[in-house]
Scaffold this active site. Structure first.
Site, PDB file in Angstrom:
ATOM      1  N   ASP A 205      41.127  36.405  57.894  1.00 38.64           N
ATOM      2  CA  ASP A 205      42.013  35.097  57.952  1.00 38.64           C
ATOM      3  C   ASP A 205      42.473  34.778  56.391  1.00 38.64           C
ATOM      4  O   ASP A 205      43.632  34.239  56.299  1.00 38.64           O
ATOM      5  CB  ASP A 205      41.294  33.700  58.605  1.00 38.64           C
ATOM      6  CG  ASP A 205      42.042  32.594  58.458  1.00 38.64           C
ATOM      7  OD1 ASP A 205      43.145  32.796  59.092  1.00 38.64           O
ATOM      8  OD2 ASP A 205      41.803  31.876  57.859  1.00 38.64           O
ATOM      9  N   LEU A 286      45.845  26.037  58.964  1.00 38.49           N
ATOM     10  CA  LEU A 286      47.074  25.896  58.618  1.00 38.49           C
ATOM     11  C   LEU A 286      47.541  27.125  57.947  1.00 38.49           C
ATOM     12  O   LEU A 286      48.670  27.298  57.427  1.00 38.49           O
ATOM     13  CB  LEU A 286      47.556  24.690  58.140  1.00 38.49           C
ATOM     14  CG  LEU A 286      47.462  23.403  59.002  1.00 38.49           C
ATOM     15  CD1 LEU A 286      47.606  22.120  58.066  1.00 38.49           C
ATOM     16  CD2 LEU A 286      48.284  23.629  60.055  1.00 38.49           C
ATOM     17  N   ARG A 287      46.638  28.166  57.689  1.00 39.73           N
ATOM     18  CA  ARG A 287      47.076  29.177  56.563  1.00 39.73           C
ATOM     19  C   ARG A 287      48.231  29.842  57.442  1.00 39.73           C
ATOM     20  O   ARG A 287      49.128  30.607  56.593  1.00 39.73           O
ATOM     21  CB  ARG A 287      45.738  30.237  56.649  1.00 39.73           C
ATOM     22  CG  ARG A 287      44.996  29.657  55.631  1.00 39.73           C
ATOM     23  CD  ARG A 287      44.069  31.033  54.846  1.00 39.73           C
ATOM     24  NE  ARG A 287      43.068  30.496  54.009  1.00 39.73           N
ATOM     25  CZ  ARG A 287      41.849  30.335  54.162  1.00 39.73           C
ATOM     26  NH1 ARG A 287      41.266  30.485  55.403  1.00 39.73           N
ATOM     27  NH2 ARG A 287      40.994  29.818  53.387  1.00 39.73           N
ATOM     28  N   GLY A 288      47.929  29.974  58.682  1.00 39.47           N
ATOM     29  CA  GLY A 288      49.180  30.824  59.388  1.00 39.47           C
ATOM     30  C   GLY A 288      50.569  30.273  59.182  1.00 39.47           C
ATOM     31  O   GLY A 288      51.519  31.029  58.807  1.00 39.47           O
TER      32      GLY A 288
END
Length: 348
Positions: A205, A286-288
């Protein structure tokens, strides 16, 4: 010196690489905006992963560094300077600079933490009161590319250190109460073969993008790849000369995109749709969302646009999200297809 090195070890031209568009795009976008967070390239053996990564490093324009500095320090960007250079500037020292090729650092599988992070000479520090630091690979990779082949076989502890440095842009080494910190901003590129095991989801991720590479099945395309490689092996210089114009054109496009990047805008409604897609796909954290926004802007800059449109998002979103989906052993479709289906529904 560089010319001599290039004659000894010529690098296969990036624009001569046939196919593997997904991997090439992911690398170009990370070079335009290193804050995307690097790329994980998973695929079959013998698909040109290492060749492509070395080719992008060779393509990039030279960078200006402070001469004789161990960390490739920038002469004016405070975030890319070592403490030594900062002190010199504060004392109004006259610093000289030189141009070097973008550093391309390979992390060997058997590397230790000391080799990666560098070591402090405790004896010298205690006896002479001087901070003596032997830089590691993270120092050499500053402002360049750090490549880890077979990253899925690397010790998890080292992967953690790599990802922390890539995210923060700094490496801190502490020994016996003595601490040294230096800039370590690089594009992290990992590659691996899924047959040899996957990375843990929480590590996967942390990579900005995930490119999947498959062996080319089309016979005529395979012949084209073999012929291109054979031509290069037989006469590297004429092959490099043949692609010189295309290389320069791509290099200029990347330079233009880097300067355009700050002015690229993305409409609020499009941001909402990106987050909507992440929500439907149950992407944790919220990385995506953040990476997709960054990558879409970098792609728009690469296309010489001023604003991100739906097509830009469609082009990059699968690369940004496919490795963030929760694995379901009962799923009959792969994660990339699942992302594409939701994207088509929301962005149609």
């Amino acid at each position: 010196m560089d010319k001599i090195q290039n004659q000894v070890r010529p690098v296969f031209p990036f624009t001569a690489i046939v196919g593997q568009e997904e991997m090439k795009l992911a690398l170009i976008l990370n070079v335009i905006d290193p804050k995307i967070g690097g790329v994980m390239i998973m695929g079959d053996r013998g698909t040109g992963k290492s060749t492509t990564i070395r080719a992008i490093a060779d393509l990039l324009p030279e960078i200006e560094v402070v001469a004789d500095d161990l960390f490739n320090s920038h002469i004016s960007d405070y975030d890319l300077m070592s403490d030594f250079v900062k002190n010199q500037l504060e004392n109004n020292a006259n610093l000289t600079t030189s141009l070097i090729k973008v550093p391309m650092v390979d992390l060997p599988l058997g590397a230790t933490e000391d080799r990666l992070c560098g070591t402090i000479d405790i004896e010298k520090a205690l006896n002479e009161g001087v901070k003596s630091f032997d830089p590691g690979l993270l120092a050499k990779a500053n402002r360049g590319i750090l490549y880890v082949d077979e990253v899925n076989l690397l010790d998890d502890h080292l992967v953690d250190i790599l990802l922390d440095s890539a995210a923060s842009g700094w490496n801190t080494v502490e020994r016996e109460g003595i601490s040294i910190r230096h800039p370590s901003r690089f594009v992290l590129v990992g590659s691996g073969n899924p047959e040899e095991g996957e990375l843990r989801p929480q590590l996967l991720d942390r990579f900005g993008m995930h490119a999947e590479i498959r062996t080319v099945r089309d016979a005529s395309l395979r012949v084209q790849i073999v012929e291109q490689r054979t031509k290069f092996d037989q006469d590297p210089n004429s092959c490099i000369k043949e692609f010189c114009e295309q290389q320069n054109l791509l290099k200029q496009t990347i330079i233009n995109a880097q300067s355009l990047l700050k002015s690229i805008t993305i409409d609020y409604s499009l941001k909402v749709k990106i987050s909507q897609i992440c929500g439907i796909l149950n992407v944790d954290g919220l990385r995506g969302d953040i990476v997709t926004n960054r990558a879409a802007k970098a792609f728009a800059a690469y296309q010489n646009k001023k604003e991100v449109d739906v097509d830009d998002v469609k082009e990059v979103i699968t690369l940004c999200l496919r490795h963030r989906l929760r694995k379901d052993p009962l799923d009959t479709i792969d994660s990339g297809t699942k992302v594409s289906q939701v994207v088509d529904d929301i962005l149609s």
